[in-house]
Structure formats: structure tokens, C-alpha cells
Write a protein that holds these residues in place. Structure first.
Motif, PDB file in Angstrom:
ATOM      1  N   VAL A 197       0.840  -1.208   0.000  1.00 49.15           N
ATOM      2  CA  VAL A 197       0.000   0.000   0.000  1.00 49.15           C
ATOM      3  C   VAL A 197       0.867   1.248   0.000  1.00 49.15           C
ATOM      4  N   LYS A 198       1.922   1.239   0.827  1.00 46.45           N
ATOM      5  CA  LYS A 198       2.829   2.383   0.878  1.00 46.45           C
ATOM      6  C   LYS A 198       3.533   2.610  -0.455  1.00 46.45           C
ATOM      7  N   LEU A 208      -3.091 -10.082  -2.410  1.00 45.96           N
ATOM      8  CA  LEU A 208      -2.353 -10.761  -1.349  1.00 45.96           C
ATOM      9  C   LEU A 208      -3.286 -11.115  -0.189  1.00 45.96           C
ATOM     10  N   LEU A 209      -4.085 -10.135   0.247  1.00 45.88           N
ATOM     11  CA  LEU A 209      -4.976 -10.375   1.375  1.00 45.88           C
ATOM     12  C   LEU A 209      -6.133 -11.301   1.012  1.00 45.88           C
ATOM     13  N   THR A 210      -6.537 -11.278  -0.233  1.00 43.86           N
ATOM     14  CA  THR A 210      -7.565 -12.217  -0.689  1.00 43.86           C
ATOM     15  C   THR A 210      -7.040 -13.647  -0.590  1.00 43.86           C
ATOM     16  N   ASP A 211      -5.802 -13.843  -1.015  1.00 36.39           N
ATOM     17  CA  ASP A 211      -5.171 -15.161  -0.887  1.00 36.39           C
ATOM     18  C   ASP A 211      -4.969 -15.523   0.586  1.00 36.39           C
ATOM     19  N   ALA A 212      -4.631 -14.518   1.387  1.00 35.15           N
ATOM     20  CA  ALA A 212      -4.376 -14.758   2.808  1.00 35.15           C
ATOM     21  C   ALA A 212      -5.623 -15.253   3.532  1.00 35.15           C
ATOM     22  N   ARG A 213      -6.792 -14.818   3.063  1.00 33.81           N
ATOM     23  CA  ARG A 213      -8.054 -15.198   3.716  1.00 33.81           C
ATOM     24  C   ARG A 213      -8.294 -16.709   3.672  1.00 33.81           C
ATOM     25  N   LYS A 214      -7.584 -17.414   2.807  1.00 36.61           N
ATOM     26  CA  LYS A 214      -7.749 -18.858   2.713  1.00 36.61           C
ATOM     27  C   LYS A 214      -7.174 -19.564   3.941  1.00 36.61           C
ATOM     28  N   LYS A 215      -6.255 -18.889   4.634  1.00 44.32           N
ATOM     29  CA  LYS A 215      -5.651 -19.540   5.798  1.00 44.32           C
ATOM     30  C   LYS A 215      -5.592 -18.650   7.040  1.00 44.32           C
ATOM     31  N   ILE A 216      -6.053 -17.400   6.914  1.00 43.19           N
ATOM     32  CA  ILE A 216      -6.029 -16.480   8.053  1.00 43.19           C
ATOM     33  C   ILE A 216      -7.422 -15.904   8.267  1.00 43.19           C
ATOM     34  N   ASN A 217      -7.851 -15.919   9.519  1.00 36.96           N
ATOM     35  CA  ASN A 217      -9.151 -15.341   9.840  1.00 36.96           C
ATOM     36  C   ASN A 217      -9.001 -14.188  10.837  1.00 36.96           C
ATOM     37  N   HIS A 218      -7.807 -13.596  10.853  1.00 35.74           N
ATOM     38  CA  HIS A 218      -7.552 -12.502  11.791  1.00 35.74           C
ATOM     39  C   HIS A 218      -8.381 -11.276  11.390  1.00 35.74           C
ATOM     40  N   PRO A 219      -9.065 -10.630  12.352  1.00 35.71           N
ATOM     41  CA  PRO A 219      -9.923  -9.477  12.036  1.00 35.71           C
ATOM     42  C   PRO A 219      -9.224  -8.377  11.240  1.00 35.71           C
ATOM     43  N   THR A 220      -7.965  -8.111  11.556  1.00 32.04           N
ATOM     44  CA  THR A 220      -7.233  -7.053  10.858  1.00 32.04           C
ATOM     45  C   THR A 220      -7.040  -7.390   9.385  1.00 32.04           C
ATOM     46  N   ILE A 221      -6.708  -8.642   9.106  1.00 33.44           N
ATOM     47  CA  ILE A 221      -6.540  -9.072   7.719  1.00 33.44           C
ATOM     48  C   ILE A 221      -7.869  -8.982   6.974  1.00 33.44           C
ATOM     49  N   VAL A 222      -8.930  -9.436   7.626  1.00 33.88           N
ATOM     50  CA  VAL A 222     -10.270  -9.401   7.017  1.00 33.88           C
ATOM     51  C   VAL A 222     -10.700  -7.962   6.728  1.00 33.88           C
ATOM     52  N   GLU A 223     -10.532  -7.088   7.736  1.00 36.16           N
ATOM     53  CA  GLU A 223     -10.966  -5.695   7.592  1.00 36.16           C
ATOM     54  C   GLU A 223     -10.166  -4.960   6.528  1.00 36.16           C
ATOM     55  N   ASN A 224      -8.854  -5.164   6.515  1.00 35.29           N
ATOM     56  CA  ASN A 224      -8.022  -4.480   5.523  1.00 35.29           C
ATOM     57  C   ASN A 224      -8.336  -4.950   4.100  1.00 35.29           C
ATOM     58  N   ARG A 225      -8.649  -6.227   3.975  1.00 36.96           N
ATOM     59  CA  ARG A 225      -9.017  -6.721   2.656  1.00 36.96           C
ATOM     60  C   ARG A 225     -10.310  -6.054   2.170  1.00 36.96           C
ATOM     61  N   GLU A 226     -11.269  -5.909   3.081  1.00 34.87           N
ATOM     62  CA  GLU A 226     -12.538  -5.274   2.722  1.00 34.87           C
ATOM     63  C   GLU A 226     -12.343  -3.789   2.378  1.00 34.87           C
ATOM     64  N   LYS A 227     -11.484  -3.128   3.116  1.00 36.82           N
ATOM     65  CA  LYS A 227     -11.208  -1.718   2.854  1.00 36.82           C
ATOM     66  C   LYS A 227     -10.598  -1.529   1.464  1.00 36.82           C
ATOM     67  N   ASN A 230     -13.061  -2.107  -1.324  1.00 40.62           N
ATOM     68  CA  ASN A 230     -14.029  -1.017  -1.470  1.00 40.62           C
ATOM     69  C   ASN A 230     -13.362   0.331  -1.772  1.00 40.62           C
ATOM     70  N   GLY A 231     -12.073   0.282  -2.101  1.00 39.43           N
ATOM     71  CA  GLY A 231     -11.364   1.498  -2.471  1.00 39.43           C
ATOM     72  C   GLY A 231     -11.035   2.431  -1.328  1.00 39.43           C
ATOM     73  N   LYS A 232     -11.156   1.940  -0.082  1.00 40.79           N
ATOM     74  CA  LYS A 232     -10.869   2.788   1.087  1.00 40.79           C
ATOM     75  C   LYS A 232      -9.407   2.600   1.511  1.00 40.79           C
ATOM     76  N   ILE A 233      -8.533   2.949   0.600  1.00 41.55           N
ATOM     77  CA  ILE A 233      -7.101   2.704   0.818  1.00 41.55           C
ATOM     78  C   ILE A 233      -6.561   3.491   2.009  1.00 41.55           C
ATOM     79  N   LYS A 234      -7.030   4.722   2.186  1.00 37.97           N
ATOM     80  CA  LYS A 234      -6.530   5.558   3.279  1.00 37.97           C
ATOM     81  C   LYS A 234      -6.932   5.025   4.650  1.00 37.97           C
ATOM     82  N   GLN A 235      -7.917   4.140   4.685  1.00 40.73           N
ATOM     83  CA  GLN A 235      -8.365   3.579   5.958  1.00 40.73           C
ATOM     84  C   GLN A 235      -7.626   2.288   6.317  1.00 40.73           C
ATOM     85  N   PHE A 236      -6.753   1.853   5.423  1.00 36.46           N
ATOM     86  CA  PHE A 236      -5.955   0.650   5.693  1.00 36.46           C
ATOM     87  C   PHE A 236      -5.174   0.855   6.984  1.00 36.46           C
ATOM     88  N   SER A 237      -5.238  -0.105   7.892  1.00 34.14           N
ATOM     89  CA  SER A 237      -4.552   0.039   9.177  1.00 34.14           C
ATOM     90  C   SER A 237      -4.232  -1.323   9.789  1.00 34.14           C
TER      91      SER A 237
END
Length: 264
Positions: A197-198, A208-227, A230-237
Motif C-alpha cells: 500500500v505504501k 495478497l490479502l484475498t489469498d491470505a483469507r484462505k488460511k487467516i481469519n484474523h480481524p485485521t486481515i479481514v478488515e483491511n481486505r474489505e477496505k 471497497n477502495g478505502k485505501i486511506k483507511q488501511f490500518s
């Protein structure tokens, strides 16, 4: 190295002496047995010495953590405490504790020639201590001789590669994240997606995060993938990764988080 040499020499001596009375089969059995006994015996002795040093380090860090927690509690109970001043005081206490632990690790140096991987293991421990102290010059010196079996150690290397603009980040990330799952994988995927992102590679980060969802269910990974989806790049955290993320020193936590932050 010395363990192997001594074990081989004693096995050869035992084999040579036994050949005077026994046949080939027994000579091989006796030599192999002597080799195994020497290898295991010396290894056991060295592990005991190393464990003593590791225990001493753990005790040092544990006592330091208790002191820091007491100070933190005291500061929290004081209204109007200057957060930056508190942070500086706690960091000073932490660095003093780490410096003492680093000094203790040198008690293991004399065993380096007895174990192939020991030097790399201790170099990795020292690298991680120096990273906590933000002594990145020492970190960079130690990195080539480290083992990267721990996800956090791998994250430290990736973070330094990013800061130094070193090539090969993706290759190293792929190699170290390949077998990781769940919580162990979240830090590395969170870190590398942040780097993408940087570097204005949000689409690659999304994949990358879409692929990661196959083996990771961490909320941060899920939320960042959704952001990102949806084009909310500045909200990535990666703040949801907590202290694991902030220990990389790529971002500073918010003031409220900083006040409650514990270093160990």
C-alpha cells in the motif's frame, strides 16, 4: 563442530579396539553406539548450560517487566501526566533491561564451536533485542547471521529491508509465510500488504490479502481486505495487530494506545 569431531574420534577409537576381538557387524554397532552416546551426552551438557543462561535472561526480563508495570500503574494514577515523558522513562528502563540481557547472552559464546546452529540462534536473539532498542545499525550487522524460524524475526528483517529499500522483500516474504497459518501468519501478511500500500500497489495488496483469507481469519486481515476491495485505501490500518505491529517501529501508535503500551 567440536561435538562432531570428538564423537567421530571416540567412535573410531572404539571401533578400532573392538575390531581386535569382534567381527565387522559388531565393530559397526559399537562404533555407532559410542558416537551416539558422545553426541547425545555432550549435546545434553551444552543444552543444560544454555538453558541456565536462558533462564537467567528470562528472570532479568521478568523482573524488569514488573518494575515497568509498577511505574506504568503509578503514572496512570496521576492525572495530567505527560504521555511523552512517561514513554521516554519506560523506554529508558526497557533499554537498560535489554542491555543487561544482551550482556548475559555472551555467557553462551564459549559454546558456539560445539553446536552448528547455536551462534545463529544467539545472533537472532541479540538482533531482536537490538531491534527493541532501536539500534538498527547493530540489527543490520546481525541479520545476515540469523535464523528466521520465528515470524517476528522474519518481520524484523522485512521491515529493515523496506526501510533500507533492499530488493527481495517479496521473495523472502513468500518463503517465510508459505507454511504459516492463523495468528503466526497475520503479522507477515499485515506487514507486506502495508508495504505494498505504501508503494502504491493497492491492487497487489488486495490480491495478497484475498489469498491470505484462505488460511487467516484474523480481524485485521479481514478488515483491511474489505477496505482495499471497497477502495478505502486511506483507511488501511494494522493497528488491530497491536503491539506486534508497533514493535516494528514503522508507525507510532495513537496517544491513547501509547499511554497504555507495555513493551515486553
Amino acid at each position: 563442530m567440536f561435538t562432531l569431531i570428538i564423537s567421530v574420534i571416540l567412535a573410531l577409537i572404539a571401533g578400532g579396539l573392538s575390531s581386535l576381538e569382534y567381527g565387522t557387524a559388531w565393530v559397526i554397532i559399537i562404533a555407532a553406539s559410542v558416537f551416539a552416546i558422545c553426541w547425545i551426552g555432550i549435546g545434553f551438557f551444552i543444552r543444560r548450560q544454555i538453558n541456565k543462561v536462558n533462564t537467567a535472561i528470562q528472570d532479568q526480563m521478568g523482573e524488569a517487566q514488573k518494575r515497568i508495570n509498577r511505574k506504568l500503574q503509578m503514572f496512570q494514577n496521576r492525572p495530567g501526566t505527560n504521555v511523552k515523558s512517561v514513554q521516554k522513562t519506560l523506554e529508558k528502563d526497557q533499554n537498560e533491561a535489554i542491555a543487561a540481557a544482551l550482556k548475559t547472552t555472551h555467557q553462551i559464546d564459549r559454546y558456539f564451536k560445539w553446536n552448528f546452529l547455536l551462534k545463529k540462534q544467539i545472533s537472532t536473539m541479540r538482533m531482536m533485542f537490538y531491534y527493541q532498542m532501536k539500534d538498527f545499525k547493530k540489527v543490520d550487522e546481525l541479520l545476515p547471521g540469523c535464523l528466521f524460524l520465528d515470524p517476528r524475526a522474519s518481520a524484523f528483517k522485512i521491515a529493515r529491508m523496506y526501510k533500507r529499500k533492499t530488493d527481495g522483500i517479496e521473495k523472502f516474504f513468500r518463503k517465510k509465510s508459505k507454511r504459516l497459518k492463523g495468528e503466526n501468519a497475520a503479522l507477515l501478511y499485515g506487514l507486506y500488504s502495508w508495504i505494498l500500500v505504501k508503494n502504491d500497489e493497492a491492487e497487489k495488496a488486495l490480491k495478497l490479502l484475498t489469498d491470505a483469507r484462505k488460511k487467516i481469519n484474523h480481524p485485521t486481515i479481514v478488515e483491511n481486505r474489505e477496505k482495499l476491495a471497497n477502495g478505502k485505501i486511506k483507511q488501511f490500518s494494522n493497528s488491530g495487530l497491536g503491539e506486534l505491529w508497533y514493535s516494528l517501529y514503522l508507525e507510532e501508535p495513537k496517544v491513547k494506545q501509547k499511554k497504555m503500551r507495555r513493551k515486553f
